[in-house]
Design a protein around this motif. Sequence first.
Motif, PDB file in Angstrom:
ATOM      1  N   VAL A  32      17.540  -0.062   6.709  1.00  0.00           N
ATOM      2  CA  VAL A  32      16.495   0.495   5.864  1.00  0.00           C
ATOM      3  C   VAL A  32      16.262  -0.478   4.711  1.00  0.00           C
ATOM      4  O   VAL A  32      17.215  -0.912   4.056  1.00  0.00           O
ATOM      5  N   LEU A  69      14.438  -1.052   1.016  1.00  0.00           N
ATOM      6  CA  LEU A  69      13.912  -0.317  -0.133  1.00  0.00           C
ATOM      7  C   LEU A  69      12.953  -1.216  -0.904  1.00  0.00           C
ATOM      8  O   LEU A  69      13.299  -2.347  -1.266  1.00  0.00           O
ATOM      9  N   HIS A  77      16.652   0.995  -7.454  1.00  0.00           N
ATOM     10  CA  HIS A  77      17.056   1.737  -6.257  1.00  0.00           C
ATOM     11  C   HIS A  77      18.545   1.631  -5.957  1.00  0.00           C
ATOM     12  O   HIS A  77      18.983   1.981  -4.864  1.00  0.00           O
ATOM     13  N   SER A 136      13.517   0.337   9.108  1.00  0.00           N
ATOM     14  CA  SER A 136      12.690   1.347   8.465  1.00  0.00           C
ATOM     15  C   SER A 136      12.404   0.886   7.041  1.00  0.00           C
ATOM     16  O   SER A 136      13.179   0.129   6.441  1.00  0.00           O
ATOM     17  N   TYR A 182      11.243   2.115   3.049  1.00  0.00           N
ATOM     18  CA  TYR A 182      10.973   3.132   2.036  1.00  0.00           C
ATOM     19  C   TYR A 182      10.338   2.432   0.841  1.00  0.00           C
ATOM     20  O   TYR A 182      10.873   1.436   0.332  1.00  0.00           O
ATOM     21  N   GLY A 236       5.162   1.700  -2.029  1.00  0.00           N
ATOM     22  CA  GLY A 236       4.811   2.478  -0.853  1.00  0.00           C
ATOM     23  C   GLY A 236       3.545   1.966  -0.196  1.00  0.00           C
ATOM     24  O   GLY A 236       3.449   1.898   1.037  1.00  0.00           O
ATOM     25  N   ALA A 260       8.729   5.669   4.967  1.00  0.00           N
ATOM     26  CA  ALA A 260       8.693   6.760   3.991  1.00  0.00           C
ATOM     27  C   ALA A 260       8.136   6.201   2.691  1.00  0.00           C
ATOM     28  O   ALA A 260       8.506   5.100   2.276  1.00  0.00           O
ATOM     29  N   VAL A 261       7.230   6.937   2.075  1.00  0.00           N
ATOM     30  CA  VAL A 261       6.635   6.497   0.813  1.00  0.00           C
ATOM     31  C   VAL A 261       6.721   7.629  -0.196  1.00  0.00           C
ATOM     32  O   VAL A 261       6.601   8.809   0.156  1.00  0.00           O
ATOM     33  N   TYR A 262       6.936   7.253  -1.454  1.00  0.00           N
ATOM     34  CA  TYR A 262       7.006   8.241  -2.531  1.00  0.00           C
ATOM     35  C   TYR A 262       5.848   7.997  -3.488  1.00  0.00           C
ATOM     36  O   TYR A 262       5.783   6.981  -4.169  1.00  0.00           O
ATOM     37  N   LEU A 300      15.509  11.274   3.008  1.00  0.00           N
ATOM     38  CA  LEU A 300      15.398  10.010   3.731  1.00  0.00           C
ATOM     39  C   LEU A 300      16.421   9.916   4.856  1.00  0.00           C
ATOM     40  O   LEU A 300      16.124   9.392   5.944  1.00  0.00           O
ATOM     41  N   PHE A 352      14.972   9.181   8.520  1.00  0.00           N
ATOM     42  CA  PHE A 352      15.328   7.924   9.185  1.00  0.00           C
ATOM     43  C   PHE A 352      16.359   8.119  10.286  1.00  0.00           C
ATOM     44  O   PHE A 352      16.618   7.198  11.075  1.00  0.00           O
TER      45      PHE A 352
END
Length: 264
Positions: free
Chosen positions: A29, A31, A42, A93, A95, A101, A118-120, A258, A262
Amino acid sequence: MDDTYETTTTHSPDGTPIAYDRLGEGPPVILIGGAFCTRETHRELARLLAPRFTVLNYDRRGRGGSGDTLPYAVAREVEDLAALIAEAGGTASLYGLSSGGALALEAAASGLPVTAVAVYEPPFALAAERRAGNIAYATRLRELLAADLRADAVELFMTRVGAPPEQIAQARQSPMWPGMESVAHTLAYENAVLGDAALPVERLAAITAPVLAIAGGASPEWLRSPAAAVAEAVPDGRTLTLPGQTHQFSAEVLAPVLREFFGG
């Protein structure tokens, strides 16, 4: 699991060094931070994901331990992610927080081997009035950065995202202000990723990976509503609102979401 970070550097195809921390074991993953973010942003989230994933937490170009190569182009940031995905083993993946994002979605739309996104609170502007405001902001930002008025550029950004004058005044006196000034030039990079921040419907339609778009329940509407719009625009999307969270989310609240998405 050992919580020790392994800090290393890879190189983007244009030669720019990209610094990142690697932590944990499992499916990879990556970030991706937004405006003013470095790996520190993060770090706690990376620690919480590491028991199930190999987490790559990196400094985007122009900040932290990474280099910078001019002229800037969004495509170069996509290439940075391609280099990190190669470091991760060939797939990963993604994030992304805020404008990070938007970068994650662009990377997926560009055809990188992304398994999930994944987006915030990606700050796309759904209202025409806000898009017009973004164009005026971009013009003034270019003027300030051309004149090397970094503090004014930071203040302009904070005003644009809704920070009241008293909060900006406090920020100017805080220990974090010099760091924000040092990466003020990257505000132009965020703006390039977003453009006028119109929802990139055609680009989103090209994403084949599953997408989770997250919003904080206590965030203002202009930050919450784009998550649902992103989820609707991608072929395989879903949205989730985290009660009580704002743009300054809790890693302890976000990490379980997450982990489930994921699939680690």
